[in-house]
Design a protein around this motif. Structure first.
Motif, short mmCIF file in Angstrom:
data_model
loop_
_atom_site.label_atom_id
_atom_site.label_comp_id
_atom_site.label_asym_id
_atom_site.label_seq_id
_atom_site.Cartn_x
_atom_site.Cartn_y
_atom_site.Cartn_z
N GLY A 118 17.82 -22.90 -22.41
CA GLY A 118 18.78 -21.79 -23.21
C GLY A 118 18.26 -21.78 -24.79
O GLY A 118 18.70 -20.70 -25.37
N ASP B 287 13.58 -18.84 -18.91
CA ASP B 287 13.88 -19.79 -19.79
C ASP B 287 12.77 -20.41 -20.34
O ASP B 287 11.80 -21.05 -19.34
CB ASP B 287 14.81 -20.69 -19.08
CG ASP B 287 15.41 -21.77 -20.06
OD1 ASP B 287 15.68 -21.68 -21.21
OD2 ASP B 287 15.06 -22.85 -19.73
N ILE C 142 22.85 -23.19 -17.42
CA ILE C 142 22.36 -22.68 -18.70
C ILE C 142 23.46 -21.82 -19.40
O ILE C 142 23.55 -20.58 -19.26
CB ILE C 142 21.03 -22.03 -18.84
CG1 ILE C 142 19.86 -22.82 -18.12
CG2 ILE C 142 20.63 -21.63 -20.11
CD1 ILE C 142 18.50 -22.13 -18.08
N ARG D 222 24.60 -21.24 -22.26
CA ARG D 222 24.48 -20.83 -23.68
C ARG D 222 23.04 -20.63 -23.89
O ARG D 222 22.18 -21.20 -24.09
CB ARG D 222 24.93 -22.17 -24.67
CG ARG D 222 24.61 -21.78 -26.33
CD ARG D 222 25.39 -20.81 -26.68
NE ARG D 222 25.12 -20.64 -28.25
CZ ARG D 222 24.54 -19.62 -28.78
NH1 ARG D 222 23.92 -18.77 -28.04
NH2 ARG D 222 24.41 -19.55 -30.02
N ILE D 223 22.72 -19.27 -24.22
CA ILE D 223 21.27 -18.67 -24.61
C ILE D 223 21.32 -18.43 -26.17
O ILE D 223 22.00 -17.70 -26.65
CB ILE D 223 20.93 -17.39 -23.88
CG1 ILE D 223 20.82 -17.78 -22.27
CG2 ILE D 223 19.92 -16.64 -24.17
CD1 ILE D 223 20.40 -16.62 -21.52
#
Length: 225
Positions: free
Chosen positions: A45, A92, A127, A129-130
């Motif tokens: 992320g 990712d 994931i 939170r990017i």
């Protein structure tokens, strides 16, 4: 050993391509790109890459791969356009987890919708939170993703113009999609190829070995969900 594995092993050991060498002496005559240094973010992320690949649709009954060149050319009514599919993908940087959709175009609203669904897919796989999103400089990416990125606190990053290798992880996925999904089998219809994408993507994320991950699939770098 598969033939295409050989150049991968050579590049892993920093061996140059033949086109970069003098054919008689073997001396390097062309330097590699200064931005071609391999890197990898530390956690899932932290950075994701996004791109779109355009593919010609398959006519009803299949193209020349299914019918043969002569039969495929004669059977198709060339006055009727076949059109294109647009394969939108996000990868990712750390885990190489990938998400792709086949959509009708690459307009801004389409790209924004894809990004929203890709964020949800990544969240479902741990994931949640990017932090950063890297794309090329297409108009749709520059002007249509701002609201989605703002809603999810994502920082947009753009590659240097005419330097697609800076977005190399998703560019490599595009190539893998072409060789292992889009053109590997002689599909008899566009719908058949479309239906084959989801199973292929599931295999890519959970079973297919990835050389950059030490022979493990992307799911091996994610927390269980």
């Amino acid at each position: 050993m598969p033939a295409r594995t050989v150049p991968r092993v050579l590049r892993r050991h920093a061996m140059p391509y033949l086109c970069e060498l003098d054919p008689l002496t073997g001396a390097v005559i062309r330097a590699s790109k200064t931005t071609a240094t391999r890197y990898e973010r530390d956690r899932p992320g932290e950075l994701v890459h996004m791109d779109v690949k355009k593919l010609g649709r398959i006519p009803a009954g299949g193209g020349w791969k299914a019918r043969g060149r002569a039969a495929g050319s004669s059977a198709r009514n060339r006055s009727v356009p076949v059109g294109f599919d647009y394969v939108h993908s996000m990868v990712d940087d750390h885990s190489r987890l990938a998400y792709s959709e086949i959509l009708a175009d690459e307009k801004g609203v389409t790209c924004a919708g894809f990004l929203t669904r890709a964020i949800a897919y990544f969240a479902d796989h741990g994931i949640d939170r990017i932090e950063r999103l890297m794309t090329d400089n297409a108009w749709a990416y520059q002007h249509s993703l701002r609201a989605v990125c703002a809603d999810h606190a994502i920082t947009q990053k753009f590659i240097k113009p005419h330097c697609p290798w800076q977005n190399g992880k998703v560019e490599r996925l595009n190539r893998t999609l072409a060789t292992e999904w889009a053109y590997r089998h002689p599909y008899t219809s566009n719908a058949e190829r479309t239906a084959a994408l989801a199973p292929w993507l599931e295999n890519y994320n959970t079973d297919r070995r990835h050389s950059a991950l030490g022979g493990h699939p992307p799911i091996s770098r994610l927390s269980p969900t």
